[in-house]
Design a protein around this motif. Structure first.
Motif, PDB file in Angstrom:
ATOM      1  N   LEU A  36       0.819  -1.219   0.000  1.00  0.00           N
ATOM      2  CA  LEU A  36       0.000   0.000   0.000  1.00  0.00           C
ATOM      3  C   LEU A  36       0.850   1.265   0.000  1.00  0.00           C
ATOM      4  CD1 LEU A  36      -2.847  -0.905   2.510  1.00  0.00           C
ATOM      5  CD2 LEU A  36      -3.093  -0.416   0.072  1.00  0.00           C
ATOM      6  N   THR A  37       1.961   1.237   0.713  1.00  0.00           N
ATOM      7  CA  THR A  37       2.787   2.446   0.785  1.00  0.00           C
ATOM      8  C   THR A  37       3.463   2.749  -0.546  1.00  0.00           C
ATOM      9  OG1 THR A  37       4.610   1.177   1.759  1.00  0.00           O
ATOM     10  CG2 THR A  37       3.173   2.391   3.267  1.00  0.00           C
ATOM     11  N   HIS A  38       3.571   1.763  -1.421  1.00  0.00           N
ATOM     12  CA  HIS A  38       4.073   2.048  -2.765  1.00  0.00           C
ATOM     13  C   HIS A  38       3.041   2.853  -3.554  1.00  0.00           C
ATOM     14  CE1 HIS A  38       7.757  -0.184  -2.506  1.00  0.00           C
ATOM     15  NE2 HIS A  38       7.125  -1.271  -2.129  1.00  0.00           N
ATOM     16  N   LEU A  39       1.769   2.593  -3.289  1.00  0.00           N
ATOM     17  CA  LEU A  39       0.696   3.312  -3.971  1.00  0.00           C
ATOM     18  C   LEU A  39       0.389   4.658  -3.316  1.00  0.00           C
ATOM     19  CD1 LEU A  39      -1.759   0.318  -4.470  1.00  0.00           C
ATOM     20  CD2 LEU A  39      -0.278   1.356  -6.200  1.00  0.00           C
ATOM     21  N   VAL A  40       0.487   4.674  -1.985  1.00  0.00           N
ATOM     22  CA  VAL A  40       0.179   5.895  -1.223  1.00  0.00           C
ATOM     23  C   VAL A  40       1.363   6.161  -0.289  1.00  0.00           C
ATOM     24  CG1 VAL A  40      -1.500   7.014   0.295  1.00  0.00           C
ATOM     25  CG2 VAL A  40      -2.254   5.201  -1.260  1.00  0.00           C
ATOM     26  N   PRO A  41       2.390   6.834  -0.792  1.00  0.00           N
ATOM     27  CA  PRO A  41       3.629   7.004  -0.015  1.00  0.00           C
ATOM     28  C   PRO A  41       3.461   7.709   1.334  1.00  0.00           C
ATOM     29  CG  PRO A  41       3.951   7.695  -2.292  1.00  0.00           C
ATOM     30  CD  PRO A  41       2.491   7.423  -2.106  1.00  0.00           C
ATOM     31  N   ASP A  42       2.497   8.598   1.475  1.00  0.00           N
ATOM     32  CA  ASP A  42       2.348   9.318   2.736  1.00  0.00           C
ATOM     33  C   ASP A  42       1.405   8.618   3.714  1.00  0.00           C
ATOM     34  OD1 ASP A  42       0.170   9.880   1.144  1.00  0.00           O
ATOM     35  OD2 ASP A  42      -0.022  11.954   1.804  1.00  0.00           O
ATOM     36  N   LEU A  43       1.082   7.375   3.442  1.00  0.00           N
ATOM     37  CA  LEU A  43       0.217   6.583   4.321  1.00  0.00           C
ATOM     38  C   LEU A  43       0.905   6.341   5.664  1.00  0.00           C
ATOM     39  CD1 LEU A  43      -2.473   4.889   4.204  1.00  0.00           C
ATOM     40  CD2 LEU A  43      -1.037   2.942   3.651  1.00  0.00           C
ATOM     41  N   ASP A  44       0.183   6.480   6.729  1.00  0.00           N
ATOM     42  CA  ASP A  44       0.712   6.192   8.068  1.00  0.00           C
ATOM     43  C   ASP A  44       0.827   4.672   8.208  1.00  0.00           C
ATOM     44  OD1 ASP A  44       1.017   5.616  10.813  1.00  0.00           O
ATOM     45  OD2 ASP A  44      -0.104   7.396  11.388  1.00  0.00           O
ATOM     46  N   ARG A  45       2.041   4.178   8.142  1.00  0.00           N
ATOM     47  CA  ARG A  45       2.285   2.723   8.131  1.00  0.00           C
ATOM     48  C   ARG A  45       1.718   2.020   9.364  1.00  0.00           C
ATOM     49  NH1 ARG A  45       5.461  -0.035   4.927  1.00  0.00           N
ATOM     50  NH2 ARG A  45       5.874  -1.493   6.606  1.00  0.00           N
ATOM     51  N   ASP A  46       1.957   2.582  10.531  1.00  0.00           N
ATOM     52  CA  ASP A  46       1.503   1.926  11.763  1.00  0.00           C
ATOM     53  C   ASP A  46      -0.018   1.806  11.812  1.00  0.00           C
ATOM     54  OD1 ASP A  46       4.113   1.597  12.655  1.00  0.00           O
ATOM     55  OD2 ASP A  46       4.093   3.457  13.811  1.00  0.00           O
ATOM     56  N   ARG A  47      -0.686   2.879  11.473  1.00  0.00           N
ATOM     57  CA  ARG A  47      -2.156   2.867  11.501  1.00  0.00           C
ATOM     58  C   ARG A  47      -2.722   1.931  10.437  1.00  0.00           C
ATOM     59  NH1 ARG A  47      -4.631   8.736  12.398  1.00  0.00           N
ATOM     60  NH2 ARG A  47      -6.226   7.534  13.459  1.00  0.00           N
ATOM     61  N   ALA A  48      -2.110   1.938   9.259  1.00  0.00           N
ATOM     62  CA  ALA A  48      -2.581   1.069   8.179  1.00  0.00           C
ATOM     63  C   ALA A  48      -2.374  -0.398   8.545  1.00  0.00           C
ATOM     64  CB  ALA A  48      -1.850   1.395   6.885  1.00  0.00           C
ATOM     65  N   GLU A  49      -1.197  -0.713   9.089  1.00  0.00           N
ATOM     66  CA  GLU A  49      -0.923  -2.099   9.479  1.00  0.00           C
ATOM     67  C   GLU A  49      -1.888  -2.563  10.567  1.00  0.00           C
ATOM     68  OE1 GLU A  49       2.710  -4.720  11.351  1.00  0.00           O
ATOM     69  OE2 GLU A  49       3.222  -3.011  10.093  1.00  0.00           O
ATOM     70  N   TYR A  50      -2.127  -1.708  11.543  1.00  0.00           N
ATOM     71  CA  TYR A  50      -3.062  -2.060  12.609  1.00  0.00           C
ATOM     72  C   TYR A  50      -4.475  -2.252  12.060  1.00  0.00           C
ATOM     73  CZ  TYR A  50      -5.715  -1.895  16.922  1.00  0.00           C
ATOM     74  OH  TYR A  50      -6.577  -2.201  17.935  1.00  0.00           O
ATOM     75  N   ALA A  51      -4.880  -1.404  11.141  1.00  0.00           N
ATOM     76  CA  ALA A  51      -6.225  -1.519  10.555  1.00  0.00           C
ATOM     77  C   ALA A  51      -6.372  -2.823   9.780  1.00  0.00           C
ATOM     78  CB  ALA A  51      -6.506  -0.329   9.641  1.00  0.00           C
ATOM     79  N   VAL A  52      -5.372  -3.148   8.970  1.00  0.00           N
ATOM     80  CA  VAL A  52      -5.422  -4.402   8.198  1.00  0.00           C
ATOM     81  C   VAL A  52      -5.434  -5.597   9.148  1.00  0.00           C
ATOM     82  CG1 VAL A  52      -4.169  -5.871   6.563  1.00  0.00           C
ATOM     83  CG2 VAL A  52      -4.368  -3.415   6.139  1.00  0.00           C
ATOM     84  N   ALA A  53      -4.574  -5.575  10.157  1.00  0.00           N
ATOM     85  CA  ALA A  53      -4.519  -6.678  11.121  1.00  0.00           C
ATOM     86  C   ALA A  53      -5.845  -6.818  11.862  1.00  0.00           C
ATOM     87  CB  ALA A  53      -3.373  -6.461  12.110  1.00  0.00           C
TER      88      ALA A  53
END
Length: 53
Positions: free
Chosen positions: A24-41
C-alpha cells in the motif's frame, strides 16, 4: 494448546498486514504505516474470529 494457536494466528495476521502495508505504501507514499498495518490486522483478526464461530 489454544493459546499457542491464537499466538500463531496473531503472528500470521501481523505478517500479512505488514506485507499488505508495504504494498500500500508504494501506492500511497504518505500513508501512516503503523495505523494502516493495525487496521489491516484488525480486519483480518475479526474475519478469522468470525470464521471460527
Amino acid at each position: 494448546m489454544r493459546a499457542t494457536n491464537q499466538q500463531a494466528l496473531i503472528s500470521t495476521v501481523f505478517e500479512a498486514a505488514e506485507r499488505a502495508t508495504d504494498r500500500l505504501t508504494h501506492l500511497v507514499p504518505d500513508l501512516d504505516r503503523d495505523r494502516a498495518e493495525y487496521a489491516v490486522a484488525s480486519v483480518l483478526l475479526d474475519e478469522a474470529w468470525v470464521s471460527q464461530r
